[in-house]
Design a protein around this motif. Structure first.
Motif, short mmCIF file in Angstrom:
data_model
loop_
_atom_site.label_atom_id
_atom_site.label_comp_id
_atom_site.label_asym_id
_atom_site.label_seq_id
_atom_site.Cartn_x
_atom_site.Cartn_y
_atom_site.Cartn_z
N ARG A 160 1.16 -0.96 -0.07
CA ARG A 160 -0.13 0.00 -0.30
C ARG A 160 0.98 0.75 0.10
O ARG A 160 0.73 2.59 -0.47
CB ARG A 160 -1.16 0.21 1.11
CG ARG A 160 -2.03 -0.86 0.71
CD ARG A 160 -2.90 -0.32 2.13
NE ARG A 160 -3.91 0.73 2.29
CZ ARG A 160 -4.33 1.25 3.63
NH1 ARG A 160 -4.44 0.12 3.87
NH2 ARG A 160 -4.89 1.81 3.03
N SER A 161 1.73 1.46 0.50
CA SER A 161 3.12 2.38 0.65
C SER A 161 3.04 2.58 -0.72
O SER A 161 3.55 4.00 -0.94
CB SER A 161 4.19 1.77 1.71
OG SER A 161 5.20 1.35 1.17
N SER A 162 3.72 1.95 -1.75
CA SER A 162 3.51 2.17 -2.89
C SER A 162 2.60 2.71 -4.05
O SER A 162 2.69 3.64 -4.16
CB SER A 162 4.09 0.90 -4.13
OG SER A 162 5.37 0.86 -3.37
N ILE A 163 1.41 2.03 -3.54
CA ILE A 163 0.16 3.05 -3.93
C ILE A 163 -0.41 4.36 -3.16
O ILE A 163 -0.07 5.14 -4.23
CB ILE A 163 -1.12 2.26 -3.48
CG1 ILE A 163 -1.09 1.15 -4.59
CG2 ILE A 163 -2.48 3.17 -4.03
CD1 ILE A 163 -1.44 0.33 -6.10
N LYS A 164 -0.02 4.09 -2.22
CA LYS A 164 0.18 5.61 -1.74
C LYS A 164 1.32 6.62 -1.93
O LYS A 164 0.66 7.78 -2.25
CB LYS A 164 0.33 5.55 -0.34
CG LYS A 164 -0.38 5.23 0.80
CD LYS A 164 -0.42 5.82 2.54
CE LYS A 164 -1.05 4.97 3.72
NZ LYS A 164 -2.70 5.79 3.24
N ARG A 165 2.55 6.46 -2.65
CA ARG A 165 3.38 7.39 -2.92
C ARG A 165 2.74 7.44 -4.75
O ARG A 165 2.80 8.74 -5.08
CB ARG A 165 4.52 6.81 -2.81
CG ARG A 165 5.57 7.59 -3.14
CD ARG A 165 6.91 6.72 -2.78
NE ARG A 165 8.01 8.20 -2.92
CZ ARG A 165 9.28 7.83 -2.96
NH1 ARG A 165 9.44 6.18 -2.88
NH2 ARG A 165 10.38 8.78 -4.04
N ALA A 166 2.53 6.29 -5.10
CA ALA A 166 1.54 7.14 -6.49
C ALA A 166 0.85 7.92 -6.72
O ALA A 166 0.50 8.92 -7.13
CB ALA A 166 1.41 5.75 -7.75
N LEU A 167 -0.23 7.72 -5.67
CA LEU A 167 -1.31 8.53 -5.28
C LEU A 167 -1.09 10.36 -5.12
O LEU A 167 -1.72 11.48 -5.37
CB LEU A 167 -2.58 8.09 -4.91
CG LEU A 167 -3.05 7.04 -5.32
CD1 LEU A 167 -3.72 5.65 -4.25
CD2 LEU A 167 -3.78 6.82 -6.93
N THR A 168 -0.40 10.12 -4.10
CA THR A 168 0.63 11.15 -3.45
C THR A 168 0.82 12.06 -5.03
O THR A 168 0.41 13.04 -4.93
CB THR A 168 1.05 11.68 -2.78
OG1 THR A 168 0.32 10.49 -1.71
CG2 THR A 168 1.84 12.55 -1.98
N VAL A 169 1.37 11.52 -5.66
CA VAL A 169 2.02 11.88 -6.33
C VAL A 169 1.41 12.61 -8.04
O VAL A 169 1.36 14.22 -8.11
CB VAL A 169 3.60 11.01 -7.16
CG1 VAL A 169 4.15 12.57 -8.12
CG2 VAL A 169 4.56 11.64 -6.11
N LEU A 170 0.14 11.99 -7.94
CA LEU A 170 -0.55 12.42 -8.68
C LEU A 170 -1.61 13.01 -8.89
O LEU A 170 -1.73 14.21 -8.74
CB LEU A 170 -2.17 11.11 -9.30
CG LEU A 170 -0.74 10.00 -10.38
CD1 LEU A 170 -1.84 8.83 -10.10
CD2 LEU A 170 -0.37 10.68 -11.22
N ALA A 171 -1.55 13.33 -6.98
CA ALA A 171 -2.54 14.51 -6.50
C ALA A 171 -1.47 15.45 -6.76
O ALA A 171 -2.53 17.15 -6.77
CB ALA A 171 -3.26 13.52 -4.88
#
Length: 86
Positions: free
Chosen positions: A42-53
């Protein structure tokens, strides 16, 4: 050459899926579902979503989920039709 970070690949794939209008209701799956789908933490997903945001492509609404930014989609179609304005 260093291998591309996992979150960068996820980010690129999600951006492509967004541009392909794969999320019709503009809502992305939750982090847990994305982590299972991409077979990552989930940390990889969180990081990807944070950058997209941070790029304005998506936004997170606490208690509701993660959504595609309609302004981003509107601007994407504008850029794709560049040169066709009369």
């Amino acid at each position: 050459m260093a291998e591309e970070a996992i979150y960068v690949r996820i980010m690129a794939d999600l951006e492509k899926r967004i541009n392909d209008k794969e999320f019709e209701d503009l809502k992305l799956p939750d982090e847990r579902s994305l982590a299972l789908a991409y077979d990552v933490s989930r940390s990889s997903i969180k990081r990807a979503l944070t950058v997209l945001a941070s790029r304005g492509i998506i936004f997170k609404k606490r208690g509701s989920g993660t959504f595609v930014n309609p302004s981003y989609l509107k601007n994407q179609s504008m850029f794709q039709s560049e040169g066709t304005n009369l």
